[in-house]
Write an enzyme that holds these catalytic residues in place. Sequence first.
Site, PDB file in Angstrom:
ATOM      1  N   TYR A 140       0.812  -1.218   0.000  1.00 23.67           N
ATOM      2  CA  TYR A 140       0.000   0.000   0.000  1.00 23.67           C
ATOM      3  C   TYR A 140       0.850   1.275   0.000  1.00 23.67           C
ATOM      4  CZ  TYR A 140      -4.029  -3.045   0.957  1.00 23.67           C
ATOM      5  OH  TYR A 140      -4.995  -4.018   0.887  1.00 23.67           O
ATOM      6  N   LYS A 194       5.410 -14.077   2.775  1.00 26.06           N
ATOM      7  CA  LYS A 194       5.423 -14.957   1.602  1.00 26.06           C
ATOM      8  C   LYS A 194       6.879 -15.077   1.176  1.00 26.06           C
ATOM      9  CE  LYS A 194       3.067 -17.427  -1.336  1.00 26.06           C
ATOM     10  NZ  LYS A 194       2.255 -18.610  -0.975  1.00 26.06           N
ATOM     11  N   ASP A 226      -0.569 -17.984   3.045  1.00 23.70           N
ATOM     12  CA  ASP A 226      -1.647 -18.904   2.657  1.00 23.70           C
ATOM     13  C   ASP A 226      -1.920 -19.911   3.783  1.00 23.70           C
ATOM     14  OD1 ASP A 226       0.889 -19.905   2.131  1.00 23.70           O
ATOM     15  OD2 ASP A 226       0.396 -20.760   0.170  1.00 23.70           O
ATOM     16  N   ASP A 250      -4.357  -6.292   6.090  1.00 24.09           N
ATOM     17  CA  ASP A 250      -5.690  -5.820   5.721  1.00 24.09           C
ATOM     18  C   ASP A 250      -6.620  -7.021   5.520  1.00 24.09           C
ATOM     19  OD1 ASP A 250      -7.750  -4.133   4.927  1.00 24.09           O
ATOM     20  OD2 ASP A 250      -7.010  -3.933   2.873  1.00 24.09           O
ATOM     21  N   ASP A 254      -9.726  -8.789   8.291  1.00 22.99           N
ATOM     22  CA  ASP A 254     -11.138  -9.059   7.982  1.00 22.99           C
ATOM     23  C   ASP A 254     -11.440 -10.551   8.131  1.00 22.99           C
ATOM     24  OD1 ASP A 254     -11.382  -6.323   7.309  1.00 22.99           O
ATOM     25  OD2 ASP A 254     -12.821  -6.781   5.725  1.00 22.99           O
TER      26      ASP A 254
HETATM   27  C1  IPM Z   1      -8.702  -0.809   6.457  1.00 26.21           C
HETATM   28  C2  IPM Z   1      -9.334  -0.385   5.179  1.00 26.21           C
HETATM   29  C3  IPM Z   1      -8.408   0.547   4.460  1.00 26.21           C
HETATM   30  C4  IPM Z   1      -7.095  -0.160   4.246  1.00 26.21           C
HETATM   31  C5  IPM Z   1      -8.920   1.054   3.119  1.00 26.21           C
HETATM   32  C6  IPM Z   1     -10.289   1.626   3.218  1.00 26.21           C
HETATM   33  C7  IPM Z   1      -7.934   2.030   2.518  1.00 26.21           C
HETATM   34  O1  IPM Z   1      -9.681  -1.472   4.406  1.00 26.21           O
HETATM   35  O2  IPM Z   1      -8.391   0.058   7.279  1.00 26.21           O
HETATM   36  O3  IPM Z   1      -8.523  -2.002   6.667  1.00 26.21           O
HETATM   37  O4  IPM Z   1      -6.982  -1.040   3.425  1.00 26.21           O
HETATM   38  O5  IPM Z   1      -6.156   0.148   4.936  1.00 26.21           O
HETATM   39 MN    MN Z   2      -9.503  -3.332   5.452  1.00 26.90          MN
END
Ligand code: IPM
Ligand code: MN
Length: 362
Positions: A140, A194, A226, A250, A254
């Site tokens: 990123y 990785k 993975d 990221d 989730d």
């Molecule tokens: C997070 C979000 C952000 C990221 C996006 C919205 C830029 O998904 O904070 O996890 O990927 O950092």
């Molecule tokens: Mn995110």
Amino acid sequence: MTTRTYPVALITGDGIGPELVESALTVLDVVTEQHDITLEKTFLAGGAEAYRQSGAALSAEAVETVRISAATLKGPVGLPDVRMPDGTEAGLLGGILRNGLDLYANVRPIRLLPGVESKLRVEAGAIDYVIVRENTEGLYAARGKGVATSSAVADTLLVTRAGVERVARRAFEIARGRAGAPGDGGRRVTCIDKANVLRSMYFFRSVFLEVAADYPEIEAECLYVDAAAQALVLQPEHFDVIVTESMFGDILSDLGGGTVGGVAFCPGGNIGDHCAYFEPIHGSAPAIAGLDRANPISQILAAAMMLDHLGEQAAGDAVRQAVAAASAAGETRVDHTGAAIDGTKAVTEAIVRQLRIVRPLQ
Ligand code: IPM
Ligand code: MN
């Protein structure tokens, strides 16, 4: 007892952001009064709506306010139809705040609350780990800087020695302050990479292992991303603290959220050496904005992390305890979409009620 005063900034954000931040502020009002804390609040416009109105997702003055505040509480931001000319979302603050203020550690606790049914067959207590996501480089770092022609686009993954050293150190320090993994009580930091394929990732791992040598009392292990994705589902109790590159963090945060009832239960801190902000890890869910359906727990737990950061851990613990008690009592239930069945306000009130119950000192 004397009152402790902290200047804090608030960014209410987009979509469900304002109602989530209102809920967190209701909880903060109660707990700060109980603990003799005063928060001097400054509200800042930030996000997609701010971009639409002013052309800037966060003004330079607002960034400066975040920088000099003791901490900032931020709601989710972004609206799908507010985009930059290159197609990416315009209202996101990650680049502005995380890179702009060098907030290199994105600390994301993944914890299963009592009363929340995990899709995995585990009890509350079995999932309790912290993801420390590198927040200023990795893939990123290419944000807004990709190289593009009309037929090809390249984004570069950046790993620096200084970047890995500081985030790895942060992960080991967090592990020092915890009781270990739920499964075996072992204090460990798992580096997720990785390194079998990418040279940048092999470098990440090598620097991680160098830092690990300074923490001999904490187990250091390495896992390919993975395999880690599978292990977080099959053996979540194995994990204590994880350190990883930005995109992996990221995605895996989730995934972790998905094992503890959803990302609406998951807060995160963006922490540097001099300032920090705290937020839910999820987006702004514009489809349910203003309907009293959003689950405010991620935002309330983000407020608890902010209290910890201010050095007010007793207040932070009180909030976490109240959330856990309300959840255990079935007062914070969510439906299959993650929305609060009884509504945002009812969940907030249930947590405030728990805060007001006097508990014996532990
Ligand atoms: C997070 C979000 C952000 C990221 C996006 C919205 C830029 O998904 O904070 O996890 O990927 O950092
Ligand atoms: Mn995110």
